[in-house]
Every structure is written in structure tokens, then in C-alpha cells.
Design a protein around this motif. Structure first.
Motif, mmCIF file in Angstrom:
data_model
loop_
_atom_site.group_PDB
_atom_site.id
_atom_site.type_symbol
_atom_site.label_atom_id
_atom_site.label_comp_id
_atom_site.label_asym_id
_atom_site.label_seq_id
_atom_site.Cartn_x
_atom_site.Cartn_y
_atom_site.Cartn_z
ATOM 1 N N UNK A 221 48.776 50.902 43.591
ATOM 2 C CA UNK A 221 47.951 49.992 44.375
ATOM 3 C C UNK A 221 46.502 50.046 43.910
ATOM 4 N N UNK A 222 45.781 48.935 44.132
ATOM 5 C CA UNK A 222 44.353 48.902 43.852
ATOM 6 C C UNK A 222 43.648 49.978 44.663
ATOM 7 N N UNK A 223 42.747 50.745 44.010
ATOM 8 C CA UNK A 223 42.001 51.796 44.708
ATOM 9 C C UNK A 223 40.527 51.443 44.839
ATOM 10 N N UNK A 224 39.867 51.126 43.711
ATOM 11 C CA UNK A 224 38.439 50.815 43.786
ATOM 12 C C UNK A 224 37.962 50.197 42.478
ATOM 13 N N UNK A 225 36.799 49.570 42.552
ATOM 14 C CA UNK A 225 36.108 49.072 41.380
ATOM 15 C C UNK A 225 35.108 50.118 40.891
ATOM 16 N N UNK A 226 34.861 50.136 39.588
ATOM 17 C CA UNK A 226 33.744 50.889 39.039
ATOM 18 C C UNK A 226 32.705 49.889 38.553
ATOM 19 N N UNK A 227 31.430 50.241 38.732
ATOM 20 C CA UNK A 227 30.339 49.433 38.181
ATOM 21 C C UNK A 227 30.376 47.998 38.683
ATOM 22 N N UNK A 228 30.593 47.842 39.970
ATOM 23 C CA UNK A 228 30.519 46.499 40.558
ATOM 24 C C UNK A 228 29.888 46.629 41.926
ATOM 25 N N UNK B 289 38.627 48.952 36.769
ATOM 26 C CA UNK B 289 39.309 48.980 38.062
ATOM 27 C C UNK B 289 40.222 50.195 38.094
ATOM 28 N N UNK B 290 40.228 50.920 39.223
ATOM 29 C CA UNK B 290 41.073 52.101 39.371
ATOM 30 C C UNK B 290 42.291 51.747 40.221
ATOM 31 N N UNK B 291 43.485 52.116 39.725
ATOM 32 C CA UNK B 291 44.715 51.992 40.494
ATOM 33 C C UNK B 291 45.241 53.391 40.796
ATOM 34 N N UNK B 292 45.819 53.560 41.980
ATOM 35 C CA UNK B 292 46.332 54.869 42.398
ATOM 36 C C UNK B 292 47.794 54.738 42.819
ATOM 37 N N UNK B 293 48.551 55.828 42.600
ATOM 38 C CA UNK B 293 49.970 55.869 42.973
ATOM 39 C C UNK B 293 50.089 56.593 44.304
ATOM 40 N N UNK B 294 50.730 55.955 45.278
ATOM 41 C CA UNK B 294 50.828 56.529 46.626
ATOM 42 C C UNK B 294 52.162 57.215 46.909
ATOM 43 N N UNK B 295 52.943 57.430 45.858
ATOM 44 C CA UNK B 295 54.252 58.055 46.037
ATOM 45 C C UNK B 295 55.404 57.088 45.935
ATOM 46 N N UNK B 296 55.111 55.798 46.132
ATOM 47 C CA UNK B 296 56.173 54.790 46.022
ATOM 48 C C UNK B 296 55.761 53.589 45.181
ATOM 49 N N UNK B 297 54.451 53.308 45.122
ATOM 50 C CA UNK B 297 53.992 52.143 44.359
ATOM 51 C C UNK B 297 52.561 52.363 43.893
ATOM 52 N N UNK C 95 45.058 55.457 37.299
ATOM 53 C CA UNK C 95 44.885 54.774 36.014
ATOM 54 C C UNK C 95 43.666 53.870 36.093
ATOM 55 N N UNK C 96 42.852 53.915 35.050
ATOM 56 C CA UNK C 96 41.675 53.052 34.948
ATOM 57 C C UNK C 96 41.997 51.895 34.014
#
Length: 370
Positions: A281-288, A271-279, A261-262
Motif C-alpha cells: 500500500x501507499x505509505x508516503x511521499x518524499x520531497x513533496x 514514493x514509499x510503499x509498505x507491506x502490511x502483511x497481506x498487500x 520499497x521506494x
């Protein structure tokens, strides 16, 4: 590699909402009391129309799959604009029947109805009445207790999610008899019967809900709130949430795929968030520029009175803004110079979103590479 595909400085004031037509050849933005339509091609967007029948700030714009444009405004009205062959637009009356500002508007996937949220604690679901050549509305009122800030239609065109200033995420039935049919919701895990206006589910988040979006294929709903959190809920009632590593609230979100999700907002960059199967979590920034991970000073504060909560980094940034007149860590390193107000898909690659558009309070529309 830069995450910016293109950027356009279109107006000198805030853009609260923007949208594209189906083939991405036209862009609509809100600006003050008007809606501007641009033609997209090589180079800078070209202004082709100005829709100016509202007499107060236009709060939202959306384009249906048929090319119809709906705008809503603080003047308590919504207008449907029908595209004509000569490039102009014919305004059609919408009977909203509300006594406060209209705040958000979204077309249903089939393009034959749309929903408008308002400060009157009402969601108006609108559809066309052929005999009178106008759009009429049916109201969803209970149990809404404050301004409706955001709306999102499920792909089935019946389930309508809303979020507002009362701190609740809710799913209603937007089923309109004579326009929808039961096959659209056959086998839905959300229930068996969906009479118009029925409250299907609700979750109390506690803070203002700024934006929410369906992920219909997984039957999930994501939202962002004013306390700096992004949450994901489903039909079982389960709720998973994560905080912005920089503390500031998000104003907009977009599903990239089933597990990412962005989000964008007062941090001025996505900011990109990613699902790891249980929660989530923050993944990475865009344009920073700089590290793609939260820095130590963003994750913890030195002031004892701030405690160990979300407010640490936000309070530090506002202190810096008050003392120095700017928040250098955020604004000097991102394309947007003010808060991001909306995120939309712009291009797909192999079924996954590859380009995303954003609008902001700085009058810019930016296209990001994912």
C-alpha cells in the motif's frame, strides 16, 4: 523536516544512469556520448575523468566492487574501464555481438562478470578472457521478444532477472561454467539445476517493465511498469501489485527493507510503499510539500470518459501540461524538475538504507533521507 540531504546539478541534459564506487568516494554518470567521473567530498562533486570512447548516447553505467566501470551505448558496444594508479582509466574491449542498441548493464555481485541488455532481444553475459585481454559474451535469447530495459542480479550471482518492452518479468540462469560453482545456488527455492540461459520463471505483466530489483534475502523480486504499477513476485509465482496514487508511471525502484520499497519516475519525486502483511500500500511521499497522502483529485477524476482506471490522473495531468505548459502539482513541489531515472542506495544505518540517491532527466543527482 526536509527529506533532501544534498542535490547536485551536474549537467544540462538527461542523466539516464548513475552509480557509486564501493566507498562512495566516486560518482559516475552518463551524459550524451560520455561517462563523467566525479570525486565526492565536501561540497560540490569534482569532475576527475571523462570516458569518451562511445560515439552514440551512453545508456548505462555501473561500477564493480573492484572499481571497474562498465558502460554501454546505443552504438551497440560496451566498454570496461580499468582504473589506473594515475587516476585515468584504461578501456578494454567487450565482444557483445549484438546488432541493436545496448540498453542496460549490471555487474554481478562478485565483480567478475556483468550482463548487458539490448534492443536486439538479447542479454549478453560477459566475462574476462585472460589470453586475449578482452571480455567475451554468452547470449540469452529465448523467449525474449523485445527490448530488454532492465536487469538485476540475485546476491548468489547466478539468477538474473530481466524486464522489457514485451511486458514480461523473467528470471534466467546466468551460470557461467568455470567461473561460477554449484554452491552458489545450493538450496535455492528457485530450483535445483541452473544451466546457462535456462528460463527459471516468468510473469506476464502486460506493460513495459522499466525497472526491477531483487530482495535476495526474502527471495522476492519487485518491478515497476509503464501502466503505473509496482509489483512484487516470488518463487511460488505469487504476484502482489499496487498502483501509483498519482497515476504516472514509475521509472525506478529500490528496496528500503523487507517491507518497504521506494519508487520514482514521472511524478518527479519518490514514493514509499509498505507491506502490511497481506498487500502493498501507499505509505508516503518524499520531497513533496503538502499532504503525505493521495489527494482526492489524484485518486478520482471528474471526466466520465476517463472511467475508473489508472489513466484518470495521468490524463488530467497531461491535459494540464498541454493547456498550461506545466504540471504544477508535481514539478513545482519537488527537487527534481523532470522524471527520475534511477534510484540507488547511498548509506546504511543499522542494516537499513538511510540515504538514497536519484538521477533524473533534469541533469540532477539528489540524495534523499529515508
Amino acid at each position: 523536516m526536509s527529506s533532501i540531504n544534498a542535490q547536485f546539478k551536474l549537467v544540462k541534459g538527461p542523466i539516464y544512469s548513475h552509480c557509486f564506487n564501493a566507498d562512495r568516494s566516486a560518482l559516475a554518470i552518463t551524459y550524451e556520448n560520455n561517462c563523467y567521473i566525479y570525486s565526492l567530498g565536501a561540497g560540490q562533486p569534482r569532475l576527475v575523468a571523462k570516458l569518451s570512447d562511445h560515439d552514440k548516447t551512453v545508456t548505462a553505467v555501473d561500477i564493480s566492487i573492484h572499481g571497474r566501470i562498465v558502460t554501454c551505448s546505443q552504438d551497440r558496444n560496451a566498454i570496461v574501464w580499468e582504473p589506473l594508479s594515475d587516476g585515468s582509466y584504461k578501456p578494454t574491449l567487450v565482444l557483445l555481438r549484438i546488432n541493436r542498441s545496448a540498453t542496460c548493464a549490471k555487474w554481478a555481485p562478485n565483480g567478475y562478470k556483468f550482463a548487458v541488455g539490448s534492443s536486439a532481444r538479447i542479454i549478453a553475459v560477459c566475462y574476462y578472457e585472460q589470453e586475449n585481454d578482452w571480455w567475451v559474451s554468452k547470449h540469452i535469447k529465448k523467449p525474449i521478444r523485445s527490448t530488454v530495459n532492465t536487469l538485476s542480479w540475485h546476491d548468489n550471482g547466478v539468477l538474473l532477472a530481466s524486464g522489457g518492452s514485451d511486458g514480461y518479468v523473467r528470471v534466467f540462469s546466468g551460470f557461467v561454467k568455470g567461473l561460477d560453482n554449484k554452491d552458489q545456488v545450493a538450496g535455492s527455492p528457485w530450483g535445483d539445476k541452473f544451466p546457462f540461459g535456462a528460463l527459471v520463471r516468468e510473469w506476464r505483466q502486460g506493460s513495459w517493465i522499466h525497472d526491477l530489483k531483487w530482495r535476495s534475502r526474502t527471495e522476492q523480486l519487485a518491478y515497476v511498469a509503464h501502466d503505473g504499477t509496482m509489483g512484487v513476485v516470488d518463487y511460488t509465482g505469487a504476484l502482489k501489485s499496487v498502483e501509483n496514487p498519482e497515476g504516472l508511471p514509475f521509472k525506478a525502484l529500490l528496496w528500503i527493507d523487507d517491507n518497504s520499497i521506494l519508487c520514482g519516475g514521472y511524478s518527479c519525486h519518490p514514493v514509499v510503499f509498505a507491506y502490511n502483511g497481506s498487500s502493498w500500500q501507499f505509505a508516503r511521499h518524499l520531497d513533496k510539500s503538502g499532504a503525505n497522502a493521495p489527494s482526492a483529485d489524484l485518486m478520482a477524476g471528474s471526466d466520465e470518459e476517463e472511467g475508473d482506471s489508472f489513466g484518470i490522473s495521468a490524463l488530467k495531468k497531461f491535459k494540464e501540461l498541454d493547456l498550461k505548459g506545466k504540471v504544477s502539482a508535481l514539478q513545482e513541489r519537488s527537487t527534481h524538475e523532470n522524471a527520475i531515472t534511477q534510484l540507488l542506495p547511498f548509506a546504511l544505518n543499522a542494516g537499513k538504507i538511510s540515504l538514497v540517491s536519484s538521477s533524473g532527466l533534469d541533469g540532477k543527482v539528489v540524495i534523499y533521507k529515508i
